[in-house]
Design a protein around this motif. Structure first.
Motif, PDB file in Angstrom:
ATOM      1  N   THR A 144       0.847  -1.193   0.000  1.00  0.00           N
ATOM      2  CA  THR A 144       0.000   0.000   0.000  1.00  0.00           C
ATOM      3  C   THR A 144       0.878   1.237   0.000  1.00  0.00           C
ATOM      4  N   TYR A 145       0.581   2.126  -0.931  1.00  0.00           N
ATOM      5  CA  TYR A 145       1.200   3.450  -0.926  1.00  0.00           C
ATOM      6  C   TYR A 145       0.329   4.322  -0.037  1.00  0.00           C
ATOM      7  N   ARG A 146       0.895   4.797   1.055  1.00  0.00           N
ATOM      8  CA  ARG A 146       0.115   5.569   2.018  1.00  0.00           C
ATOM      9  C   ARG A 146       0.067   7.036   1.606  1.00  0.00           C
ATOM     10  N   GLU A 147      -1.137   7.588   1.657  1.00  0.00           N
ATOM     11  CA  GLU A 147      -1.382   9.014   1.376  1.00  0.00           C
ATOM     12  C   GLU A 147      -0.680   9.460   0.094  1.00  0.00           C
ATOM     13  N   VAL A 148      -0.801   8.660  -0.955  1.00  0.00           N
ATOM     14  CA  VAL A 148      -0.104   8.926  -2.206  1.00  0.00           C
ATOM     15  C   VAL A 148      -0.846   9.921  -3.103  1.00  0.00           C
ATOM     16  N   GLY A 149      -2.151  10.068  -2.912  1.00  0.00           N
ATOM     17  CA  GLY A 149      -2.925  10.992  -3.737  1.00  0.00           C
ATOM     18  C   GLY A 149      -3.751  11.939  -2.891  1.00  0.00           C
ATOM     19  N   ARG A 150      -3.908  13.160  -3.385  1.00  0.00           N
ATOM     20  CA  ARG A 150      -4.740  14.136  -2.669  1.00  0.00           C
ATOM     21  C   ARG A 150      -5.890  14.556  -3.579  1.00  0.00           C
ATOM     22  N   LYS A 151      -7.079  14.385  -3.050  1.00  0.00           N
ATOM     23  CA  LYS A 151      -8.303  14.748  -3.769  1.00  0.00           C
ATOM     24  C   LYS A 151      -9.367  15.072  -2.740  1.00  0.00           C
ATOM     25  N   PHE A 152     -10.214  16.013  -3.041  1.00  0.00           N
ATOM     26  CA  PHE A 152     -11.287  16.434  -2.139  1.00  0.00           C
ATOM     27  C   PHE A 152     -10.745  16.920  -0.802  1.00  0.00           C
ATOM     28  N   GLY A 153      -9.558  17.516  -0.826  1.00  0.00           N
ATOM     29  CA  GLY A 153      -8.991  18.096   0.375  1.00  0.00           C
ATOM     30  C   GLY A 153      -8.419  17.113   1.371  1.00  0.00           C
ATOM     31  N   ARG A 154      -8.204  15.871   0.955  1.00  0.00           N
ATOM     32  CA  ARG A 154      -7.598  14.899   1.867  1.00  0.00           C
ATOM     33  C   ARG A 154      -6.696  13.946   1.095  1.00  0.00           C
ATOM     34  N   TYR A 155      -5.877  13.213   1.830  1.00  0.00           N
ATOM     35  CA  TYR A 155      -4.968  12.232   1.235  1.00  0.00           C
ATOM     36  C   TYR A 155      -5.612  10.857   1.240  1.00  0.00           C
ATOM     37  N   TRP A 156      -5.266  10.083   0.205  1.00  0.00           N
ATOM     38  CA  TRP A 156      -5.818   8.744   0.039  1.00  0.00           C
ATOM     39  C   TRP A 156      -4.686   7.735  -0.137  1.00  0.00           C
ATOM     40  N   ASP A 157      -4.872   6.557   0.448  1.00  0.00           N
ATOM     41  CA  ASP A 157      -3.955   5.440   0.249  1.00  0.00           C
ATOM     42  C   ASP A 157      -4.363   4.694  -1.021  1.00  0.00           C
ATOM     43  N   VAL A 158      -3.384   4.041  -1.656  1.00  0.00           N
ATOM     44  CA  VAL A 158      -3.668   3.151  -2.775  1.00  0.00           C
ATOM     45  C   VAL A 158      -3.049   1.794  -2.475  1.00  0.00           C
ATOM     46  N   ALA A 159      -3.903   0.779  -2.422  1.00  0.00           N
ATOM     47  CA  ALA A 159      -3.460  -0.597  -2.218  1.00  0.00           C
ATOM     48  C   ALA A 159      -3.193  -1.205  -3.591  1.00  0.00           C
ATOM     49  N   TRP A 160      -2.077  -1.916  -3.713  1.00  0.00           N
ATOM     50  CA  TRP A 160      -1.691  -2.533  -4.972  1.00  0.00           C
ATOM     51  C   TRP A 160      -1.869  -4.043  -4.882  1.00  0.00           C
ATOM     52  N   TYR A 161      -2.420  -4.588  -5.952  1.00  0.00           N
ATOM     53  CA  TYR A 161      -2.729  -6.014  -6.056  1.00  0.00           C
ATOM     54  C   TYR A 161      -2.115  -6.558  -7.327  1.00  0.00           C
ATOM     55  N   GLU A 162      -1.747  -7.852  -7.290  1.00  0.00           N
ATOM     56  CA  GLU A 162      -1.231  -8.494  -8.500  1.00  0.00           C
ATOM     57  C   GLU A 162      -1.871  -9.858  -8.674  1.00  0.00           C
ATOM     58  N   LYS A 163      -1.856 -10.299  -9.929  1.00  0.00           N
ATOM     59  CA  LYS A 163      -2.427 -11.602 -10.296  1.00  0.00           C
ATOM     60  C   LYS A 163      -1.547 -12.208 -11.367  1.00  0.00           C
ATOM     61  N   ASP A 164      -1.203 -13.481 -11.217  1.00  0.00           N
ATOM     62  CA  ASP A 164      -0.493 -14.212 -12.265  1.00  0.00           C
ATOM     63  C   ASP A 164      -1.470 -14.487 -13.411  1.00  0.00           C
ATOM     64  N   LEU A 165      -0.977 -14.329 -14.603  1.00  0.00           N
ATOM     65  CA  LEU A 165      -1.831 -14.626 -15.778  1.00  0.00           C
ATOM     66  C   LEU A 165      -1.305 -15.837 -16.530  1.00  0.00           C
TER      67      LEU A 165
END
Length: 172
Positions: free
Chosen positions: A151-172
């Motif tokens: 998880t990238y913590r507080e990586v984006g700011r929108k609507f006046g606050r910071y948001w985390d982005v969780a990253w997921y992967e899948k084998d194809l």
């Protein structure tokens, strides 16, 4: 399959879908932190995005269309993960469902179709970034075998606050 799927068709996105796809995406730009775009797009501004997803190959745009009005209910994409050549066998995937079409299995139907389309392509892994909180998206990705890798913590700011982005992967 959830009820209502008999009338839903999944097909490649076409230029005639551009206005509806742009309107659907703009909903998420305006109303949610699901995308970190902060300014709405015109259909003309989104045209290069649509054209970057041909009917075949690893970079796809699939559209769910259904109902009596044949409205666009959602779409899923596989896109380049990063621009450098060594990343060519990795794709970043996403799914957007029309706000009034949620909880009908549209995301599941789109991802099922997308992963079937990618099965014969030279792709090794799929990645998804999910702005948190978004339990519905996390459940959808888990259902398709994605695993949380960080998880990238507080990586984006929108609507006046910071948001985390969780990253997921899948084998194809």
């Amino acid at each position: 399959m959830p009820s209502g799927h008999t009338e839903v068709q999944v097909r490649p996105g076409i230029e005639g879908d551009l206005a509806a796809l742009t309107a659907l995406y703009n909903h998420y730009v305006r109303e949610t932190p699901i995308t970190f775009d902060t300014t709405e797009f015109t259909a003309e501004e989104r045209r290069p995005w649509l054209l970057s997803h041909p009917e075949d190959g690893p970079y796809r745009l699939l559209v769910a269309q259904g109902g009596d009005s044949q409205e666009i209910l959602g779409y899923a994409t596989s896109s380049p993960y990063r621009p450098k050549p060594a990343y060519a066998t990795s794709v970043e995937i996403s799914v957007y469902v029309a706000p009034d079409a949620g909880r009908r299995g549209i995301g599941t139907l789109l991802y099922d179709s997308l992963f079937k389309a990618l099965a014969d392509e030279d792709v090794h892994r799929a990645y998804a970034g999910i702005a948190r909180p978004n339990e519905a998206s996390e459940r959808l990705h888990a259902r398709f075998g994605f695993r949380h890798v960080g998880t990238y913590r507080e990586v984006g700011r929108k609507f006046g606050r910071y948001w985390d982005v969780a990253w997921y992967e899948k084998d194809l």
